[in-house]
Motif scaffolding. Sequence first.
Motif, mmCIF file in Angstrom:
data_model
loop_
_atom_site.group_PDB
_atom_site.id
_atom_site.type_symbol
_atom_site.label_atom_id
_atom_site.label_comp_id
_atom_site.label_asym_id
_atom_site.label_seq_id
_atom_site.Cartn_x
_atom_site.Cartn_y
_atom_site.Cartn_z
ATOM 1 N N SER A 1 12.376 2.366 -4.572
ATOM 2 C CA SER A 1 11.041 2.648 -5.139
ATOM 3 C C SER A 1 10.025 1.066 -5.064
ATOM 4 O O SER A 1 8.962 0.850 -5.060
ATOM 5 N N VAL A 2 10.825 0.162 -5.713
ATOM 6 C CA VAL A 2 10.211 -1.241 -5.730
ATOM 7 C C VAL A 2 9.913 -1.797 -4.375
ATOM 8 O O VAL A 2 8.933 -2.275 -3.903
ATOM 9 N N SER B 1 6.912 0.124 -2.979
ATOM 10 C CA SER B 1 5.713 -0.552 -3.732
ATOM 11 C C SER B 1 5.218 -1.931 -3.008
ATOM 12 O O SER B 1 4.283 -2.334 -2.810
ATOM 13 N N HIS B 2 6.399 -2.664 -2.754
ATOM 14 C CA HIS B 2 5.941 -3.995 -2.411
ATOM 15 C C HIS B 2 5.499 -3.903 -1.005
ATOM 16 O O HIS B 2 4.489 -4.759 -0.515
ATOM 17 N N VAL C 1 1.939 -1.134 -1.608
ATOM 18 C CA VAL C 1 0.739 -1.362 -2.430
ATOM 19 C C VAL C 1 0.435 -3.044 -2.441
ATOM 20 O O VAL C 1 -0.364 -3.423 -2.335
ATOM 21 N N GLU C 2 1.548 -3.836 -2.709
ATOM 22 C CA GLU C 2 1.344 -5.371 -2.946
ATOM 23 C C GLU C 2 1.219 -5.976 -1.394
ATOM 24 O O GLU C 2 0.427 -7.170 -1.586
ATOM 25 N N GLU D 1 9.288 -4.651 -11.472
ATOM 26 C CA GLU D 1 8.113 -4.123 -10.838
ATOM 27 C C GLU D 1 8.229 -2.888 -10.599
ATOM 28 O O GLU D 1 7.609 -2.377 -9.725
ATOM 29 N N TYR D 2 9.103 -1.876 -11.276
ATOM 30 C CA TYR D 2 9.072 -0.563 -11.195
ATOM 31 C C TYR D 2 7.937 -0.058 -11.649
ATOM 32 O O TYR D 2 8.104 0.186 -13.204
ATOM 33 N N HIS E 1 3.815 2.222 -11.786
ATOM 34 C CA HIS E 1 2.763 3.148 -11.224
ATOM 35 C C HIS E 1 1.800 2.081 -10.398
ATOM 36 O O HIS E 1 1.687 0.829 -10.999
ATOM 37 N N PRO E 2 1.500 2.213 -8.958
ATOM 38 C CA PRO E 2 0.617 1.392 -8.354
ATOM 39 C C PRO E 2 -0.537 0.622 -8.996
ATOM 40 O O PRO E 2 -0.846 -0.152 -8.865
ATOM 41 N N VAL F 1 0.693 -1.863 -11.257
ATOM 42 C CA VAL F 1 0.940 -2.978 -10.766
ATOM 43 C C VAL F 1 -0.191 -3.966 -10.296
ATOM 44 O O VAL F 1 -0.365 -5.064 -10.457
#
Length: 309
Positions: A105-106, A109-110, A113-114, A189-190, A192-193, A196
Amino acid sequence: MSSILESINSTVTPAASYIGTYAKLSDAHADTLNIVERVWASYFVWWGNDLIACGIFIFLLHEILYFGRCVPWMILDQIPYFHKWKIQGEAKVPSVAEQWECMKSVLISHFMVEAIPIWGFYPVCKYAGISIDVPFPSWMKICAHLALFFVLEDTWHYWLHRGLHYGPFYKHIHKQHHRYAAPFGLTAEYAHPVEVALLGVGTVGIPIAWVMLTGDLHLFTVSVWIALRLFQAIDAHSGYEFPVSLHHFLPIWAGADHHDDHHRYFTGNYASSFRWWDFVLDTEAGPAAKAERQQRLAAKAAKKAKKQQ
């Protein structure tokens, strides 16, 4: 490029490899730049494109430091000897399956999203006036900026985090982060976007606001700040309390015991790095804090009753 880097770029022709570029730059500037500054300047000269160089640097910095700091905690979770320091006890040590699920999941996101704001970071830096030039600022100035960012980010984190515990914000955004009542490093960093992004403003937005107000900030300082902030967040989620933990020597430091109680009791202890906001605003978490509040309320009620007699 900045002025001195432009000068270096005009006198040092990039080699085919980074090592070759570093060797050529060192031959020309060994007397004026220290080794870290030469490593830094060689990197930007070798790429020849600040946008690409900065994007790759920030992204790799984040990934290497994040997972590099998480791995030691993952290893400790697999060694029974260290479980006696697990804050919520050995029964709360995460399984390999839980860690792997969280890691997937992280990573999503990385990369989904990030990565987008990371690649847009250099244009923002250039517009705001963050320098990539050499030589670097003095260590005194770097440390002053780091201390300021820690204090400001802690304030931002406290109020935003506390707000995310309000009804619909918690239900639709922050609840994801509270999936693990016994946190471990990877859970830092787990989230929701939206969370984050909002919490990321404290890490990245504060330095940008600072340089726009003062015109005085270096990308190297921002890089050190990001590294320290990552380490703080991961360590706070580690779930371990050691006799050598920093808050034993720096009482205002929050640490894992502070944030672990937030996950265990789902409320209170909203700050990231320090304990003062929770202390002053009476939002400390845990049975001890609750008992102390009840004693204060009882004493206040007794005092009021005595006055009315």
